[in-house]
Enzyme design. Structure first.
Site, PDB file in Angstrom:
ATOM      1  N   HIS A 265      -1.733  -3.812 -16.320  1.00  0.00           N
ATOM      2  CA  HIS A 265      -2.859  -2.736 -16.269  1.00  0.00           C
ATOM      3  C   HIS A 265      -3.648  -2.866 -17.559  1.00  0.00           C
ATOM      4  CE1 HIS A 265      -0.097  -0.165 -13.928  1.00  0.00           C
ATOM      5  NE2 HIS A 265      -1.147  -0.224 -12.906  1.00  0.00           N
TER       6      HIS A 265
ATOM      7  N   GLN B  29      -2.952   7.002   0.531  1.00  0.00           N
ATOM      8  CA  GLN B  29      -2.588   5.564   0.524  1.00  0.00           C
ATOM      9  C   GLN B  29      -1.106   5.427   0.626  1.00  0.00           C
ATOM     10  OE1 GLN B  29      -4.192   4.445  -3.245  1.00  0.00           O
ATOM     11  NE2 GLN B  29      -2.728   2.958  -3.340  1.00  0.00           N
TER      12      GLN B  29
ATOM     13  N   GLU C 259      -4.739  -9.307  -9.386  1.00  0.00           N
ATOM     14  CA  GLU C 259      -4.423  -9.968  -8.409  1.00  0.00           C
ATOM     15  C   GLU C 259      -3.054 -10.175  -7.684  1.00  0.00           C
ATOM     16  OE1 GLU C 259      -5.905 -14.147  -9.475  1.00  0.00           O
ATOM     17  OE2 GLU C 259      -7.869 -13.768  -8.456  1.00  0.00           O
TER      18      GLU C 259
ATOM     19  N   GLN D  25      -5.256  -6.517  -1.387  1.00  0.00           N
ATOM     20  CA  GLN D  25      -6.108  -5.004  -1.880  1.00  0.00           C
ATOM     21  C   GLN D  25      -7.663  -5.601  -2.346  1.00  0.00           C
ATOM     22  OE1 GLN D  25      -4.726  -1.474  -3.574  1.00  0.00           O
ATOM     23  NE2 GLN D  25      -5.485  -2.397  -5.486  1.00  0.00           N
TER      24      GLN D  25
ATOM     25  N   SER E 176       4.825  -1.436 -11.477  1.00  0.00           N
ATOM     26  CA  SER E 176       5.368  -0.383 -11.886  1.00  0.00           C
ATOM     27  C   SER E 176       6.790  -0.240 -11.060  1.00  0.00           C
ATOM     28  CB  SER E 176       4.457   0.825 -11.212  1.00  0.00           C
ATOM     29  OG  SER E 176       3.186   0.580 -11.833  1.00  0.00           O
TER      30      SER E 176
HETATM   31  O1  PAF Z   1      -3.628  -0.876  -6.955  1.00  0.00           O
HETATM   32  C1  PAF Z   1      -3.539   0.374  -7.320  1.00  0.00           C
HETATM   33  O2  PAF Z   1      -2.962   0.970  -8.199  1.00  0.00           O
HETATM   34  C2  PAF Z   1      -4.008   1.532  -6.424  1.00  0.00           C
HETATM   35  O3  PAF Z   1      -4.060   0.877  -5.041  1.00  0.00           O
HETATM   36  C3  PAF Z   1      -5.524   1.825  -6.554  1.00  0.00           C
HETATM   37  C4  PAF Z   1      -6.648   0.615  -6.749  1.00  0.00           C
HETATM   38  C5  PAF Z   1      -5.531   2.475  -8.105  1.00  0.00           C
HETATM   39  C6  PAF Z   1      -6.187   3.057  -5.691  1.00  0.00           C
HETATM   40  O4  PAF Z   1      -5.343   4.112  -5.714  1.00  0.00           O
END
Ligand code: PAF
Length: 279
Positions: free
Chosen positions: A37, A61, A148, A153, A186
């Protein structure tokens, strides 16, 4: 650095920044931040006068309730890392703030969402599209940064942005890895010491398969990767697809694309790990 919980408050701060001609970059996250991150945050800080990081564990999600409940929540530690990284605003809303009423939107994301993670995690990409579109409406970023590691996503987010005609540039950033090759995630903290020792085999096998690509058939490369990983007692490949990196569609022949990418999901014990490689 300012930590904001309310969308209206964030919008007001950002309107004032925009008035001064500043560009705004957004890094959407679910917290439990690691060096992966932080590489996105670094890039965002370099390319925009204002860096916003959202920290929100998005319930829509998750298709597994247990996964949602046990997802690590470490806002205080996250904020310390973000402050040091030069983030200007952390947006950390409650679920009620993000979803004052249920989000009933159904996105039709087409072929990019119908393969690999799509059918295996029903509703997942719809939830990602819901939350990321909300974040884009609130923050109105010039650029948004995604890792990536979650290769599919990014294609889904690009498709959502295309359909909604949102004026945001999606920036894809390279996977960050541990010294032994394991892609940062994570979920890695959930690995037992024994599984953690074995997990780098995923990256090593993908790396080894590079030498075979385009010499052997797509089918043979897929078999090589699956066999090498499934031979390890703690691993089980859920899928390994070699896809066109633009469309996410599996290829049967290298000639079908100028951008072949191998995308893998492997269970290492109970932990679902994903990784990918560009051929
Ligand atoms: O990749 C993630 O951590 C999540 O899917 C995101 C893009 C923050 C959306 O909740």
């Amino acid at each position: 650095m300012i930590v904001v919980e309310k969308k209206q408050e964030l919008k007001e701060y950002l309107a004032a920044e925009r008035q001064q001609g500043k560009h705004i970059g957004l890094v959407p996250t679910m917290g439990a931040l690691h060096a992966g991150h932080l590489s996105l945050v670094k890039r965002c800080v370099e390319e925009n006068e204002v860096c916003v990081v959202s920290v929100f564990v998005n319930p829509t999600q998750f298709n597994d309730k247990h996964d949602l409940e046990t997802y690590p929540r470490t806002l205080e530690a996250d904020c310390a890392l973000l402050e040091a990284a030069g983030c200007a605003y952390v947006f950390a809303p409650s679920v009620e703030e993000m979803y004052p009423e249920p989000d009933t939107r159904q996105f039709h994301l087409g072929p990019v969402a119908e393969v690999m993670e799509g059918p295996r995690r029903p509703g997942h990409f719809n939830g990602v599209a819901q939350v990321v579109s909300k974040l884009f409406y609130i923050v109105e970023p010039d650029k948004a940064y995604f890792g990536e590691k979650d290769f599919q996503q990014i294609a889904v987010v690009r498709e959502m942005v295309r359909q909604l005609e949102l004026p945001v540039e999606i920036v894809a950033c390279p996977i960050q890895r541990e010294a032994d090759g394991l892609a940062l995630s994570s979920r890695n903290v959930r690995l037992t010491p024994e599984q953690r020792k074995e997990a780098p085999l995923i990256a090593h096998t993908l790396q080894e398969s590079l030498a075979l690509a385009k010499k052997e058939t797509v089918e043979e490369v897929k078999r090589f990767v699956c066999d090498a990983l499934n031979a390890n007692p703690v691993m089980e490949v859920e899928y390994f697809e070699i896809v066109d990196g633009h469309t996410m569609q599996p290829i049967a022949d290298w000639k079908e694309t100028d951008y072949p990418v191998g995308c893998i999901t492997v269970y290492c014990g109970e932990v679902r790990l994903i990784d990918n490689i560009k051929y």
